[in-house]
Scaffold this active site. Structure first.
Site, PDB file in Angstrom:
ATOM      1  N   TYR A  45       0.817  -1.221   0.000  1.00 58.31           N
ATOM      2  CA  TYR A  45       0.000   0.000   0.000  1.00 58.31           C
ATOM      3  C   TYR A  45       0.854   1.276   0.000  1.00 58.31           C
ATOM      4  CZ  TYR A  45      -4.446  -2.481   0.700  1.00 58.31           C
ATOM      5  OH  TYR A  45      -5.572  -3.263   0.540  1.00 58.31           O
TER       6      TYR A  45
ATOM      7  N   ARG B 152     -11.955  -6.154 -11.127  1.00 61.68           N
ATOM      8  CA  ARG B 152     -12.332  -4.889 -10.476  1.00 61.68           C
ATOM      9  C   ARG B 152     -13.839  -4.673 -10.594  1.00 61.68           C
ATOM     10  NH1 ARG B 152      -8.800  -2.005  -7.106  1.00 61.68           N
ATOM     11  NH2 ARG B 152     -10.128  -0.230  -7.557  1.00 61.68           N
TER      12      ARG B 152
ATOM     13  N   THR C 152     -14.481   0.974  -4.389  1.00 66.48           N
ATOM     14  CA  THR C 152     -13.736   0.950  -3.119  1.00 66.48           C
ATOM     15  C   THR C 152     -14.690   1.090  -1.930  1.00 66.48           C
ATOM     16  OG1 THR C 152     -11.847   1.918  -4.234  1.00 66.48           O
ATOM     17  CG2 THR C 152     -11.870   2.087  -1.831  1.00 66.48           C
TER      18      THR C 152
ATOM     19  N   ARG D 139     -18.314  -6.356  -3.197  1.00 68.65           N
ATOM     20  CA  ARG D 139     -18.456  -5.326  -2.158  1.00 68.65           C
ATOM     21  C   ARG D 139     -19.905  -4.850  -2.046  1.00 68.65           C
ATOM     22  NH1 ARG D 139     -12.910  -2.108  -3.773  1.00 68.65           N
ATOM     23  NH2 ARG D 139     -11.475  -3.232  -2.406  1.00 68.65           N
TER      24      ARG D 139
ATOM     25  N   VAL E 198     -16.069   1.295   3.934  1.00 72.03           N
ATOM     26  CA  VAL E 198     -14.848   1.310   3.124  1.00 72.03           C
ATOM     27  C   VAL E 198     -13.656   0.700   3.865  1.00 72.03           C
ATOM     28  CG1 VAL E 198     -14.169   3.692   3.775  1.00 72.03           C
ATOM     29  CG2 VAL E 198     -13.468   2.759   1.569  1.00 72.03           C
TER      30      VAL E 198
ATOM     31  N   ASN F  90     -13.780  -3.657   3.564  1.00 71.33           N
ATOM     32  CA  ASN F  90     -14.401  -3.944   2.265  1.00 71.33           C
ATOM     33  C   ASN F  90     -14.005  -5.292   1.653  1.00 71.33           C
ATOM     34  OD1 ASN F  90     -11.848  -3.147   1.590  1.00 71.33           O
ATOM     35  ND2 ASN F  90     -12.453  -1.492   0.211  1.00 71.33           N
TER      36      ASN F  90
HETATM   37  P1  IDP Z   1      -9.196  -0.319  -3.779  1.00 70.16           P
HETATM   38  O1  IDP Z   1      -9.012  -1.381  -2.707  1.00 70.16           O
HETATM   39  O2  IDP Z   1     -10.612  -0.286  -4.299  1.00 70.16           O
HETATM   40  O3  IDP Z   1      -8.173  -0.406  -4.886  1.00 70.16           O
HETATM   41  P2  IDP Z   1      -7.691   1.976  -2.778  1.00 70.16           P
HETATM   42  O4  IDP Z   1      -8.028   3.409  -3.018  1.00 70.16           O
HETATM   43  O5  IDP Z   1      -6.505   1.401  -3.445  1.00 70.16           O
HETATM   44  O6  IDP Z   1      -8.999   1.122  -3.079  1.00 70.16           O
HETATM   45  O7  IDP Z   1      -7.544   1.807  -1.183  1.00 70.16           O
HETATM   46  C1  IDP Z   1      -6.995   0.631  -0.641  1.00 70.16           C
HETATM   47  C2  IDP Z   1      -7.810   0.232   0.568  1.00 70.16           C
HETATM   48  O8  IDP Z   1      -7.683   1.259   1.556  1.00 70.16           O
HETATM   49  C3  IDP Z   1      -9.314   0.120   0.328  1.00 70.16           C
HETATM   50  O9  IDP Z   1      -9.699  -1.106  -0.239  1.00 70.16           O
HETATM   51  C4  IDP Z   1      -9.819   0.257   1.742  1.00 70.16           C
HETATM   52  O10 IDP Z   1      -9.650  -0.949   2.485  1.00 70.16           O
HETATM   53  C5  IDP Z   1      -8.878   1.306   2.319  1.00 70.16           C
HETATM   54  N1  IDP Z   1      -9.447   2.656   2.190  1.00 70.16           N
HETATM   55  C6  IDP Z   1      -9.548   3.416   1.076  1.00 70.16           C
HETATM   56  N2  IDP Z   1     -10.143   4.598   1.349  1.00 70.16           N
HETATM   57  C7  IDP Z   1     -10.406   4.586   2.670  1.00 70.16           C
HETATM   58  C8  IDP Z   1     -11.014   5.530   3.568  1.00 70.16           C
HETATM   59  O11 IDP Z   1     -11.440   6.603   3.184  1.00 70.16           O
HETATM   60  N3  IDP Z   1     -11.116   5.142   4.879  1.00 70.16           N
HETATM   61  C9  IDP Z   1     -10.662   3.952   5.332  1.00 70.16           C
HETATM   62  N4  IDP Z   1     -10.090   3.041   4.532  1.00 70.16           N
HETATM   63  C10 IDP Z   1      -9.967   3.349   3.215  1.00 70.16           C
HETATM   64 MG    MG Z   2      -6.125  -0.046  -4.877  1.00 74.09          MG
END
Ligand code: IDP
Ligand code: MG
Length: 169
Positions: free
Chosen positions: A69, A105, A111, A122, A129, A132
């Site tokens: 990450y 995806r 997300t 999801r 979020v 998820n």
């Molecule tokens: P993705 O998993 O759909 O690719 P990303 O933006 O890459 O989304 O974010 C990675 C992970 O970070 C998300 O799946 C989620 O678990 C967490 N995440 C993303 N945005 C937030 C937020 O606003 N609050 C808390 N966790 C978040």
């Molecule tokens: Mg991602």
């Protein structure tokens, strides 16, 4: 034999997985494992027609998660994300097939589960979020990086899918 050649080529050049050989990294996150969603999620990718080439249950280290990450390191939720992802075992998988990155995806949904349509993973199985249930690579390039981060080359299986003829024309 072709499969072996492709593996070596992709391993060296990190670019051999295209077309029907495209690969993506999918992970059932700790909440998905705790909530007994592993079978359901696997089932969806299997039924779609994708080929499973790697599968393991892992307790991810903080080091691995930080690297995974890395692009999100400046986000306010980064620390919480690392503790969520290290709170229990994760089912790490590699799936193969035509347009698997983009299609996976779509199968996952957005997300934020609240933005995810019913019928997506999801959209069907979570509400927040920060919980998820599933990860999926967002591009072919990140899939290649994530697969080499989570799997050793010898953990990826080369096998002939006997249903291929019924999936691809
Ligand atoms: P993705 O998993 O759909 O690719 P990303 O933006 O890459 O989304 O974010 C990675 C992970 O970070 C998300 O799946 C989620 O678990 C967490 N995440 C993303 N945005 C937030 C937020 O606003 N609050 C808390 N966790 C978040
Ligand atoms: Mg991602």
């Amino acid at each position: 034999m072709i499969c072996l050649f492709l593996s070596i080529f992709a391993y060296i050049f990190q670019s051999g997985w295209t077309g029907v050989n495209e690969r993506t990294f999918i992970a059932v996150k700790p909440d998905g494992v705790q909530r007994k969603l592993v079978g359901e999620i696997l089932h969806r990718f299997e039924r779609k027609g994708f080929k499973l080439v790697g599968l393991k249950l892992v307790q991810a280290s903080e080091e691995l998660l930080r690297e995974h990450y890395w692009d999100l390191r400046s986000k306010p939720f980064f620390t919480g994300l690392l503790s969520y992802m290290s709170s229990g075992p994760i089912v790490a998988m590699v799936w193969e097939g035509l347009d698997v990155v983009k299609t996976a995806r779509k199968m996952m949904g957005e997300t934020n589960p609240a933005d995810s349509l019913p019928g997506t993973i999801r959209g069907d199985y979570c509400v927040e979020v920060g919980r998820n249930v599933i990860h999926g690579s967002d591009s072919v390039e990140s899939a290649q990086k994530e697969i080499s981060l989570w799997f050793h080359q010898n953990e990826l299986q080369c096998w002939e899918n006997s249903a291929n003829h019924w999936i691809y024309n």
